[in-house]
Design an enzyme around this catalytic site. Structure first.
Site, PDB file in Angstrom:
ATOM      1  N   GLU A 348       0.865  42.899  -2.739  1.00 52.45           N
ATOM      2  CA  GLU A 348       0.047  43.949  -3.399  1.00 52.45           C
ATOM      3  C   GLU A 348      -0.456  43.547  -4.779  1.00 52.45           C
ATOM      4  O   GLU A 348      -0.470  44.351  -5.708  1.00 52.45           O
ATOM      5  CB  GLU A 348       0.848  45.265  -3.451  1.00 52.45           C
ATOM      6  CG  GLU A 348       1.177  45.738  -2.031  1.00 52.45           C
ATOM      7  CD  GLU A 348       2.027  47.006  -1.956  1.00 52.45           C
ATOM      8  OE1 GLU A 348       2.432  47.523  -3.010  1.00 52.45           O
ATOM      9  OE2 GLU A 348       2.278  47.460  -0.827  1.00 52.45           O
ATOM     10  N   GLU A 455       1.354  45.376   8.689  1.00 54.84           N
ATOM     11  CA  GLU A 455       2.332  46.480   8.638  1.00 54.84           C
ATOM     12  C   GLU A 455       1.763  47.732   9.304  1.00 54.84           C
ATOM     13  O   GLU A 455       1.953  48.847   8.827  1.00 54.84           O
ATOM     14  CB  GLU A 455       2.688  46.812   7.169  1.00 54.84           C
ATOM     15  CG  GLU A 455       3.143  45.613   6.364  1.00 54.84           C
ATOM     16  CD  GLU A 455       3.577  45.942   4.935  1.00 54.84           C
ATOM     17  OE1 GLU A 455       3.662  47.143   4.587  1.00 54.84           O
ATOM     18  OE2 GLU A 455       3.819  45.005   4.167  1.00 54.84           O
TER      19      GLU A 455
END
Ligand SMILES: *[C@@H]1O[C@H](CO)[C@@H](O)[C@H](O)[C@H]1NC(C)=O
Ligand SMILES: *[C@@H]1O[C@H](CO)[C@@H](O)[C@H](O)[C@H]1NC(C)=O
Ligand SMILES: *[C@@H]1O[C@H](CO)[C@@H](O)[C@H](O)[C@H]1NC(C)=O
Ligand SMILES: *[C@@H]1O[C@H](CO)[C@@H](O)[C@H](O)[C@H]1NC(C)=O
Ligand SMILES: *[C@@H]1O[C@H](CO)[C@@H](O)[C@H](O)[C@H]1NC(C)=O
Ligand SMILES: *[C@@H]1O[C@H](CO)[C@@H](O)[C@H](O)[C@H]1NC(C)=O
Ligand SMILES: *[C@@H]1O[C@H](CO)[C@@H](O)[C@H](O)[C@H]1NC(C)=O
Length: 579
Positions: A348, A455
């Site tokens: 991220e 994910e």
């Protein structure tokens, strides 16, 4: 036949690493990216502009109005091309707009070419719904001096009049546009495009010719084809419950050959107290994975979000952080070196910049370079959320994602590094915007780098299972996508809102979708009967297969193994049967 069999045996012994590096595309210089190009003149509008009136501005400003303040005008280039210009802008939304009617249930792709009179800035396509709500549906980095291509989409969950216009945060520049298109698709058209793509990129046609030894055709031979291993990595997260819960182990092993550990490899799990590393759990999970032939993505070396540092890391002064991070890098990457197919190096790092703030602007790029040198065979991933799942995301939009990739690729020490695009794909409530998702995959795919959904999950809601199916099909059908890992699982592993199986390991509707797709994409046995020429033509998903050929009049069946891959079309598999 012998040659083909030997080839198969070789392919059958491939390890996770060999398989993945075989899938790797070359990283190419960014100048060559087809849809990221900046052109002297724009191309024509896609789909003739779709439902946009006067998309190429050949009828002055007909159909277009001023949005916000400013003035609009059609200008003509030296080459005679007409385009629209918004001048005298004072705010980011000042531009040109057109009213269109959206129909509930339809999907719309939006595209256009953009240029700024000065500088370089992100331009967004914006939809004003029902006179008030603003929904963003596509982004491009527009520049001075050449035209850039914006691509995006919107899904109509309502029937409504909508105003489409454009946003650029730099109001001192004129905003230029040309070849604007908004094209509606029905769900059926969308699905049919997916199916065509799947046929083209995930499957190959194989012909079996069944004959007697003397090459006379054997009509009526039965060919049973069973997939032993899919080529496309479709996997699922696993967590530490796998070590103790035998039902969970059975459930997992029966379905998946690819995984990511949800939290067990993260720094906050392996070094809760400074200097006291404990790899007991991830080591045991790695052992389980290896014993069951499951390939593992390493997740993650670092996480750029302040919240998810080990507690003791949050307050370290820069020099101590640098030292602790170097130890962490060395420790985890050396430990699993050569055993993982990939690393999420700096999780991220488009949304967050904990390390950049503390250590320096190049912190992430440095860690990509270090990880690569410690484990050169693993693919190094950027891993972000919202990039394709949420069209309102401005920070981690596809165009900003590409900027981050460029930053990493241009950093010394990353030359030759296998870099890949990780898209978390946590979808929230509401109809998934597959039009936006596809445009994001197109843009990111144009980098030539492999894309994985890392994910994938869908928030708990009435149509959860249907939405999951739509998202998985969209991913599988996109040529740039090379793998999917879901962050979902059974209740006994602690999953709550993204369940695939209930407390008794009975499938949820989402679990049914996953099993249906596993079956559809490969595993189910397929049976076909040879025609009068002894021929069976069949289209197979890429993977490894066991084939058994029988004939009612022939005592001995014939068994063979085949590998079906993209670009590998065995002209004809000749099967000669002994009487
Ligand atoms: C037009 O500009 C003025 C002054 O900047 C601003 O107050 C007004 O809100 C703007 N109108 C619109 C519709 O953006
Ligand atoms: C800006 O606005 C002024 C006043 O309305 C107008 O005369 C001028 O043509 C506009 N500029 C452009 C480039 O359209
Ligand atoms: C549109 O606005 C009207 C009036 O504000 C409202 O009643 C209606 O529910 C809105 N429709 C949608 C789809 O948001
Ligand atoms: C429709 O989609 C818009 C934009 O994504 C969202 O804000 C809105 O809540 C959705 N409405 C419904 C009824 O799902
Ligand atoms: C080929 O072999 C089969 C089975 O032995 C026999 O029935 C057939 O007549 C043979 N055909 C020719 C052309 O020899
Ligand atoms: C390491 O972790 C395991 C599993 O949680 C635990 O059983 C063990 O006591 C830990 N070792 C140390 C030295 O803390
Ligand atoms: C960051 O890396 C770039 C090369 O990619 C280099 O030009 C720049 O000087 C570096 N910045 C710092 C602060 O180290």
């Amino acid at each position: 036949m012998k040659v083909a069999l030997e080839l198969c045996n070789f392919l059958f012994t491939t390890s996770c690493l060999v398989l993945i590096s075989g899938l790797q595309l070359h990283s190419m210089p960014y100048d060559h990216f087809a849809t990221l190009e900046c052109l002297k003149e724009p191309r024509r509008a896609q789909y003739g502009g779709g439902i946009i009136v006067n998309p190429d501005f050949d009828h002055n400003t007909k159909g277009w109005s001023v949005y916000g303040n400013g003035t609009i005008k059609v200008r003509t280039s030296n080459d005679g091309n007409n385009f629209i210009v918004a001048s005298n802008r004072t705010q980011s939304l000042d531009s040109f707009s057109q009213k269109v009617q959206l129909k509930k249930g339809m999907m719309y792709t939006v595209s256009g070419w953009f240029q700024l009179s000065k500088g370089s800035d992100i331009v967004a396509a914006v939809f004003k719904i029902n006179g008030s709500e603003l929904v963003r549906g596509g982004y491009v980095i527009a520049n001075q001096g050449c035209w850039s291509f914006l691509k995006g989409g919107i899904v109509a969950n309502f029937s409504s009049s909508v105003e489409i216009f454009f946003e650029s945060d730099n109001p001192t520049a004129e905003l230029w546009a040309d070849s604007v298109s908004l094209k509606p698709f029905t769900i059926e058209q969308w699905r049919s495009h997916q199916d065509k793509n799947i046929e083209r990129v995930r499957k190959s046609k194989v012909r079996f010719q069944v004959t007697h030894l003397n090459e006379t055709a054997l009509e009526g031979a039965t060919v049973v084809i069973t997939q032993t291993k899919p080529n496309f990595p479709f996997g699922c997260a696993m967590n530490s419950h796998i070590l103790t819960n035998i039902e969970y182990q059975k459930w997992f092993v029966a379905r998946f050959k690819y995984t990511t550990f949800t939290n067990e490899m993260k720094w906050y799990s392996t070094e809760k107290i400074q200097g006291q590393e404990n790899y007991t759990i991830p080591d045991a999970m790695m052992k389980f994975a290896k014993e069951n032939g499951i390939c593992v993505r390493g997740h993650s070396i670092f996480w750029d979000d302040m919240k998810f540092q080990p507690q003791w890391v949050k307050s370290l002064p820069p020099n101590e952080l640098r030292e602790a991070a170097a130890k962490r890098m060395n420790s985890v990457v050396s430990r699993y070196n050569g055993q993982l197919i990939a690393w999420d190096v700096m999780n991220e790092n488009i949304h967050y910049h904990f390390y950049e703030d503390k250590i320096g602007v190049n912190a992430s790029a440095e860690y990509y370079s270090s990880a690569y040198h410690l484990d050169p065979k693993a693919t190094m991933f950027v891993n972000e959320y919202n990039t394709i799942e949420y069209s309102g995301e401005t920070i981690a939009s596809p165009v900003n994602y590409i900027r981050k990739l460029q930053e990493i690729q241009q950093f010394p020490g990353t030359a030759g590094m296998p870099l890949a695009i990780g898209l978390q794909g946590h979808f929230g409530r509401g109809v998934p915007n597959l039009a936006y998702m596809r445009s994001g995959l197109d843009l990111l795919g144009a980098t030539g780098l492999p894309i994985w959904l890392t994910e994938t999950s869908v928030e708990d809601q009435p149509n959860q299972a249907q939405y999951l199916e739509d998202i998985l099909r969209e991913s599988y059908s996109h040529p740039a996508v090379q793998g999917i890992i879901m962050f979902q699982g059974p209740a006994q592993a602690g999953f709550v809102y993204t369940l695939l199986a209930d407390a008794n390991f009975k499938n949820t509707p989402s679990g049914d979708v996953v099993d249906k797709l596993i079956n559809e994409w490969g595993t189910g046995p397929k049976t076909a009967i040879a025609d009068s020429r002894g021929i069976v033509d069949i289209s197979l998903h890429h993977g490894d297969y066991d084939v058994t050929v029988t004939h009612p009049l022939i005592q001995h069946s014939k068994k063979l193994k085949i590998s079906v891959r993209k670009g590998f079309s065995p002209d004809t598999m000749n099967v000669k049967m002994h009487t």
